[in-house]
Design an enzyme around this catalytic site. Sequence first.
Site, PDB file in Angstrom:
ATOM      1  N   ASP A  59       0.873  -1.174   0.000  1.00 27.54           N
ATOM      2  CA  ASP A  59       0.000   0.000   0.000  1.00 27.54           C
ATOM      3  C   ASP A  59       0.912   1.227   0.000  1.00 27.54           C
ATOM      4  O   ASP A  59       1.402   1.665   1.031  1.00 27.54           O
ATOM      5  CB  ASP A  59      -0.896  -0.014   1.242  1.00 27.54           C
ATOM      6  CG  ASP A  59      -1.892   1.140   1.261  1.00 27.54           C
ATOM      7  OD1 ASP A  59      -1.636   2.164   0.589  1.00 27.54           O
ATOM      8  OD2 ASP A  59      -2.910   1.030   1.965  1.00 27.54           O
ATOM      9  N   GLU A 152       0.872   2.404  13.109  1.00 29.53           N
ATOM     10  CA  GLU A 152      -0.137   2.376  12.046  1.00 29.53           C
ATOM     11  C   GLU A 152      -1.285   1.544  12.599  1.00 29.53           C
ATOM     12  O   GLU A 152      -1.353   0.341  12.391  1.00 29.53           O
ATOM     13  CB  GLU A 152       0.466   1.774  10.774  1.00 29.53           C
ATOM     14  CG  GLU A 152      -0.402   1.989   9.542  1.00 29.53           C
ATOM     15  CD  GLU A 152      -1.504   0.951   9.440  1.00 29.53           C
ATOM     16  OE1 GLU A 152      -2.579   1.139  10.070  1.00 29.53           O
ATOM     17  OE2 GLU A 152      -1.301  -0.044   8.747  1.00 29.53           O
ATOM     18  N   GLU A 161     -11.139  -3.034  14.791  1.00 34.11           N
ATOM     19  CA  GLU A 161     -10.052  -3.735  15.477  1.00 34.11           C
ATOM     20  C   GLU A 161      -9.613  -3.039  16.758  1.00 34.11           C
ATOM     21  O   GLU A 161      -8.907  -3.612  17.573  1.00 34.11           O
ATOM     22  CB  GLU A 161      -8.830  -3.964  14.573  1.00 34.11           C
ATOM     23  CG  GLU A 161      -9.109  -4.914  13.436  1.00 34.11           C
ATOM     24  CD  GLU A 161      -7.892  -5.145  12.563  1.00 34.11           C
ATOM     25  OE1 GLU A 161      -7.892  -6.165  11.856  1.00 34.11           O
ATOM     26  OE2 GLU A 161      -6.971  -4.323  12.580  1.00 34.11           O
ATOM     27  N   HIS A 301      -5.343   0.059   0.942  1.00 35.71           N
ATOM     28  CA  HIS A 301      -5.886  -1.249   1.313  1.00 35.71           C
ATOM     29  C   HIS A 301      -7.097  -1.110   2.239  1.00 35.71           C
ATOM     30  O   HIS A 301      -7.843  -2.064   2.428  1.00 35.71           O
ATOM     31  CB  HIS A 301      -4.808  -2.119   1.971  1.00 35.71           C
ATOM     32  CG  HIS A 301      -4.506  -1.786   3.391  1.00 35.71           C
ATOM     33  ND1 HIS A 301      -3.721  -0.710   3.769  1.00 35.71           N
ATOM     34  CD2 HIS A 301      -4.893  -2.378   4.548  1.00 35.71           C
ATOM     35  CE1 HIS A 301      -3.636  -0.676   5.086  1.00 35.71           C
ATOM     36  NE2 HIS A 301      -4.339  -1.665   5.581  1.00 35.71           N
TER      37      HIS A 301
END
Length: 361
Positions: A59, A152, A161, A301
């Site tokens: 990405d 990240e 998440e 992504h």
Amino acid sequence: MDSQSNNENQNSASTSSNLEVDEDTAMCDSMVVGGDKTSADYYFDSYSHFGIHEEMLKDVVRTKTYQNVIYKNSFLFKDKVVLDVGAGTGILSLFCAKVGAKHVYAIECSSMADMAQEIVKQNGFSDVITVIKGKVEEIDLPVPQVDIIISEWMGYFLLYENMLDTVLYARDKWLVKDGLVLPDKASLCLTAIEDADYKEDKIEFWNSVYGFDMSCIRKQAMMEPLVDTVDQNQIVTNCQLLKTMDISKMTSGDASFTAPFKLIAERDDYIHAFVAYFDVSFTKCHKLMGFSTGPKSRGTHWKQTVLYLEDVISVCQGEAVEGSMTVAPNKKNPRDVDIMLKYSVNGRHCRVSRTQYYRMR
């Protein structure tokens, strides 16, 4: 809409030496990692597989932005102690070490930590980068404080998440006063699209499957946001900022919120779905840097998050779709995200008011 499959987590120019780092890392990633694992902890187990890391490293928007932030602002990192939260292959740690960080502690919970350790060694940074395998909330750092936290952490829909909580935990426990969190700003945005064909294919399909009623699955499909790439030509309304988070100051509870919106139709058309996306910013750099995951920006992504509507909304140019979005971690599984969407239209051809519920999982 582009029906690319959903696989799981600016500047495209790069020098040959930079490419060598990425290629070496990707090559090491291609080794079998965790192939025999049967862990019940799916979240961390999934990040043991090299394919996810390959997708994220490739990405370019994501990885080159972080590289540019570090390489073009080396003065921020020179002789500083850095904590890399969720290090994966260790690519961000390698960037930091290369520009002169005093020491980098790379925390990774999955089995990829073993590969990261090997990558660090192969690239000659074992004296600068320490890879620590474990959960941030459970490990001990060899130092009491760090100068910079880089991570990240962003998931689909920004918050899927729930890794943001881990970054905030690390910030509160180890970051020195006036230390840096990178990135330090994240924003969630909303727009609306026409998407008749794809909605018919993905949602209405279940109403009659080879002559059988499977509409019970349709209900489930409607409640699960779709992560996919949206063609910017499908956008019917303006884009509106829903929520901005200051990662350096916010608390964990700030990730749960209700935000109003008012989207104005830019043409006569139909609306079949709302689309959410996020932007991240590094505001402490010499020059403001960051990237967007919106449909008008270069693809990442993360793609975009599509929330289909029960109603087909007919709008005329200048008419408004008003409402609010409520976002919170799921109570049973905090890594999932619950979304409540309220919307209403009072237009010439369409009058509707509805509340819909979604769950990202």
